[in-house]
Design a protein around this motif. Sequence first.
Motif, PDB file in Angstrom:
ATOM      1  N   GLN A  53       0.833  -1.201   0.000  1.00  0.00           N
ATOM      2  CA  GLN A  53       0.000   0.000   0.000  1.00  0.00           C
ATOM      3  C   GLN A  53       0.868   1.251   0.000  1.00  0.00           C
ATOM      4  O   GLN A  53       2.026   1.220   0.391  1.00  0.00           O
ATOM      5  CB  GLN A  53      -0.915   0.024   1.238  1.00  0.00           C
ATOM      6  CG  GLN A  53      -2.065  -0.954   1.153  1.00  0.00           C
ATOM      7  CD  GLN A  53      -3.047  -0.614   0.061  1.00  0.00           C
ATOM      8  OE1 GLN A  53      -3.310   0.555  -0.196  1.00  0.00           O
ATOM      9  NE2 GLN A  53      -3.570  -1.629  -0.613  1.00  0.00           N
ATOM     10  N   VAL A  54       0.274   2.316  -0.480  1.00  0.00           N
ATOM     11  CA  VAL A  54       0.935   3.611  -0.521  1.00  0.00           C
ATOM     12  C   VAL A  54       0.056   4.599   0.224  1.00  0.00           C
ATOM     13  O   VAL A  54      -1.156   4.674  -0.018  1.00  0.00           O
ATOM     14  CB  VAL A  54       1.146   4.093  -1.969  1.00  0.00           C
ATOM     15  CG1 VAL A  54       1.783   5.470  -1.988  1.00  0.00           C
ATOM     16  CG2 VAL A  54       2.008   3.091  -2.744  1.00  0.00           C
ATOM     17  N   GLN A  55       0.661   5.345   1.109  1.00  0.00           N
ATOM     18  CA  GLN A  55      -0.058   6.397   1.824  1.00  0.00           C
ATOM     19  C   GLN A  55       0.437   7.751   1.317  1.00  0.00           C
ATOM     20  O   GLN A  55       1.647   7.969   1.194  1.00  0.00           O
ATOM     21  CB  GLN A  55       0.164   6.311   3.333  1.00  0.00           C
ATOM     22  CG  GLN A  55      -0.450   5.081   3.986  1.00  0.00           C
ATOM     23  CD  GLN A  55       0.373   3.827   3.763  1.00  0.00           C
ATOM     24  OE1 GLN A  55       1.595   3.855   3.883  1.00  0.00           O
ATOM     25  NE2 GLN A  55      -0.279   2.720   3.434  1.00  0.00           N
ATOM     26  N   LEU A  56      -0.508   8.630   1.031  1.00  0.00           N
ATOM     27  CA  LEU A  56      -0.190   9.944   0.482  1.00  0.00           C
ATOM     28  C   LEU A  56      -0.802  11.011   1.369  1.00  0.00           C
ATOM     29  O   LEU A  56      -1.989  10.930   1.714  1.00  0.00           O
ATOM     30  CB  LEU A  56      -0.733  10.084  -0.939  1.00  0.00           C
ATOM     31  CG  LEU A  56      -0.268   9.044  -1.954  1.00  0.00           C
ATOM     32  CD1 LEU A  56      -0.994   9.225  -3.284  1.00  0.00           C
ATOM     33  CD2 LEU A  56       1.229   9.139  -2.163  1.00  0.00           C
ATOM     34  N   VAL A  57      -0.007  12.001   1.716  1.00  0.00           N
ATOM     35  CA  VAL A  57      -0.488  13.089   2.558  1.00  0.00           C
ATOM     36  C   VAL A  57      -0.168  14.414   1.878  1.00  0.00           C
ATOM     37  O   VAL A  57       1.002  14.731   1.640  1.00  0.00           O
ATOM     38  CB  VAL A  57       0.156  13.047   3.951  1.00  0.00           C
ATOM     39  CG1 VAL A  57      -0.331  14.226   4.786  1.00  0.00           C
ATOM     40  CG2 VAL A  57      -0.162  11.724   4.648  1.00  0.00           C
ATOM     41  N   GLU A  58      -1.224  15.155   1.549  1.00  0.00           N
ATOM     42  CA  GLU A  58      -1.052  16.454   0.895  1.00  0.00           C
ATOM     43  C   GLU A  58      -0.989  17.561   1.927  1.00  0.00           C
ATOM     44  O   GLU A  58      -1.545  17.453   3.025  1.00  0.00           O
ATOM     45  CB  GLU A  58      -2.214  16.756  -0.059  1.00  0.00           C
ATOM     46  CG  GLU A  58      -2.437  15.753  -1.166  1.00  0.00           C
ATOM     47  CD  GLU A  58      -3.629  14.868  -0.925  1.00  0.00           C
ATOM     48  OE1 GLU A  58      -4.205  14.368  -1.906  1.00  0.00           O
ATOM     49  OE2 GLU A  58      -3.970  14.669   0.258  1.00  0.00           O
ATOM     50  N   SER A  59      -0.347  18.647   1.544  1.00  0.00           N
ATOM     51  CA  SER A  59      -0.319  19.844   2.362  1.00  0.00           C
ATOM     52  C   SER A  59      -0.108  21.038   1.451  1.00  0.00           C
ATOM     53  O   SER A  59       0.286  20.882   0.288  1.00  0.00           O
ATOM     54  CB  SER A  59       0.785  19.763   3.416  1.00  0.00           C
ATOM     55  OG  SER A  59       2.054  19.629   2.798  1.00  0.00           O
ATOM     56  N   GLY A  60      -0.366  22.223   1.990  1.00  0.00           N
ATOM     57  CA  GLY A  60      -0.077  23.445   1.250  1.00  0.00           C
ATOM     58  C   GLY A  60      -1.284  24.168   0.692  1.00  0.00           C
ATOM     59  O   GLY A  60      -1.144  25.250   0.132  1.00  0.00           O
ATOM     60  N   GLY A  61      -2.455  23.584   0.835  1.00  0.00           N
ATOM     61  CA  GLY A  61      -3.644  24.270   0.347  1.00  0.00           C
ATOM     62  C   GLY A  61      -3.987  25.467   1.212  1.00  0.00           C
ATOM     63  O   GLY A  61      -3.367  25.700   2.251  1.00  0.00           O
ATOM     64  N   GLY A  62      -4.982  26.244   0.766  1.00  0.00           N
ATOM     65  CA  GLY A  62      -5.397  27.387   1.552  1.00  0.00           C
ATOM     66  C   GLY A  62      -6.175  28.386   0.727  1.00  0.00           C
ATOM     67  O   GLY A  62      -6.631  28.079  -0.373  1.00  0.00           O
ATOM     68  N   LEU A  63      -6.308  29.572   1.279  1.00  0.00           N
ATOM     69  CA  LEU A  63      -7.035  30.659   0.641  1.00  0.00           C
ATOM     70  C   LEU A  63      -6.041  31.674   0.102  1.00  0.00           C
ATOM     71  O   LEU A  63      -5.125  32.098   0.816  1.00  0.00           O
ATOM     72  CB  LEU A  63      -7.971  31.323   1.656  1.00  0.00           C
ATOM     73  CG  LEU A  63      -8.713  32.587   1.208  1.00  0.00           C
ATOM     74  CD1 LEU A  63      -9.673  32.260   0.069  1.00  0.00           C
ATOM     75  CD2 LEU A  63      -9.438  33.208   2.387  1.00  0.00           C
ATOM     76  N   VAL A  64      -6.219  32.044  -1.149  1.00  0.00           N
ATOM     77  CA  VAL A  64      -5.312  32.997  -1.773  1.00  0.00           C
ATOM     78  C   VAL A  64      -6.116  33.894  -2.708  1.00  0.00           C
ATOM     79  O   VAL A  64      -7.149  33.469  -3.247  1.00  0.00           O
ATOM     80  CB  VAL A  64      -4.183  32.254  -2.532  1.00  0.00           C
ATOM     81  CG1 VAL A  64      -4.737  31.440  -3.689  1.00  0.00           C
ATOM     82  CG2 VAL A  64      -3.106  33.207  -3.004  1.00  0.00           C
ATOM     83  N   GLN A  65      -5.653  35.100  -2.914  1.00  0.00           N
ATOM     84  CA  GLN A  65      -6.324  36.001  -3.855  1.00  0.00           C
ATOM     85  C   GLN A  65      -5.927  35.648  -5.283  1.00  0.00           C
ATOM     86  O   GLN A  65      -4.839  35.097  -5.526  1.00  0.00           O
ATOM     87  CB  GLN A  65      -5.947  37.445  -3.561  1.00  0.00           C
ATOM     88  CG  GLN A  65      -6.629  38.021  -2.322  1.00  0.00           C
ATOM     89  CD  GLN A  65      -6.457  39.517  -2.213  1.00  0.00           C
ATOM     90  OE1 GLN A  65      -5.441  40.060  -2.619  1.00  0.00           O
ATOM     91  NE2 GLN A  65      -7.455  40.188  -1.654  1.00  0.00           N
ATOM     92  N   ALA A  66      -6.789  35.984  -6.194  1.00  0.00           N
ATOM     93  CA  ALA A  66      -6.495  35.778  -7.610  1.00  0.00           C
ATOM     94  C   ALA A  66      -5.180  36.462  -7.964  1.00  0.00           C
ATOM     95  O   ALA A  66      -4.912  37.589  -7.521  1.00  0.00           O
ATOM     96  CB  ALA A  66      -7.627  36.319  -8.471  1.00  0.00           C
ATOM     97  N   GLY A  67      -4.366  35.765  -8.729  1.00  0.00           N
ATOM     98  CA  GLY A  67      -3.051  36.255  -9.093  1.00  0.00           C
ATOM     99  C   GLY A  67      -1.946  35.775  -8.163  1.00  0.00           C
ATOM    100  O   GLY A  67      -0.756  35.939  -8.478  1.00  0.00           O
ATOM    101  N   GLY A  68      -2.329  35.200  -7.046  1.00  0.00           N
ATOM    102  CA  GLY A  68      -1.358  34.725  -6.076  1.00  0.00           C
ATOM    103  C   GLY A  68      -0.824  33.345  -6.397  1.00  0.00           C
ATOM    104  O   GLY A  68      -1.135  32.762  -7.458  1.00  0.00           O
ATOM    105  N   SER A  69      -0.036  32.823  -5.472  1.00  0.00           N
ATOM    106  CA  SER A  69       0.617  31.532  -5.670  1.00  0.00           C
ATOM    107  C   SER A  69       0.444  30.648  -4.444  1.00  0.00           C
ATOM    108  O   SER A  69       0.298  31.132  -3.319  1.00  0.00           O
ATOM    109  CB  SER A  69       2.118  31.722  -5.920  1.00  0.00           C
ATOM    110  OG  SER A  69       2.363  32.473  -7.087  1.00  0.00           O
TER     111      SER A  69
END
Length: 115
Positions: free
Chosen positions: A1-17
């Motif tokens: 099995q493979v376990q995957l954990v994402e991070s880094g999402g959030g709220l940003v204004q248009a044009g942001g990164s």
Amino acid sequence: QVQLVESGGGLVQAGGSLRLSCAASGNIFGINARGWYRQAPGKQRELVARIFNSGTTNYADSVKGRFTISRDNAKNTVFLQMNSLKVEDTAVYYCNFKRGSNDYWGQGTQVTVSS
């Protein structure tokens, strides 16, 4: 099995990164592709970007020139750098690893782009 954990999402204004990360653990032997998908409310999950073991990459037309997928094999991590974000990029982003016909998914991370 493979376990995957994402991070880094959030709220940003248009044009942001934002930069998403996906850390893999478990048995990753034989994984031949790593990618990011997204799913907006009321829409089907769609491929955003994918990188193969050869280094070849695929991008959805809607993100070409704005998003970049990369990987750190030593750390079993794949990244998605998202620049010039648009309101329509708002979605839950899922990390995906493929081994043959088997797909492994992370739990998803929310990206919200405000106008």
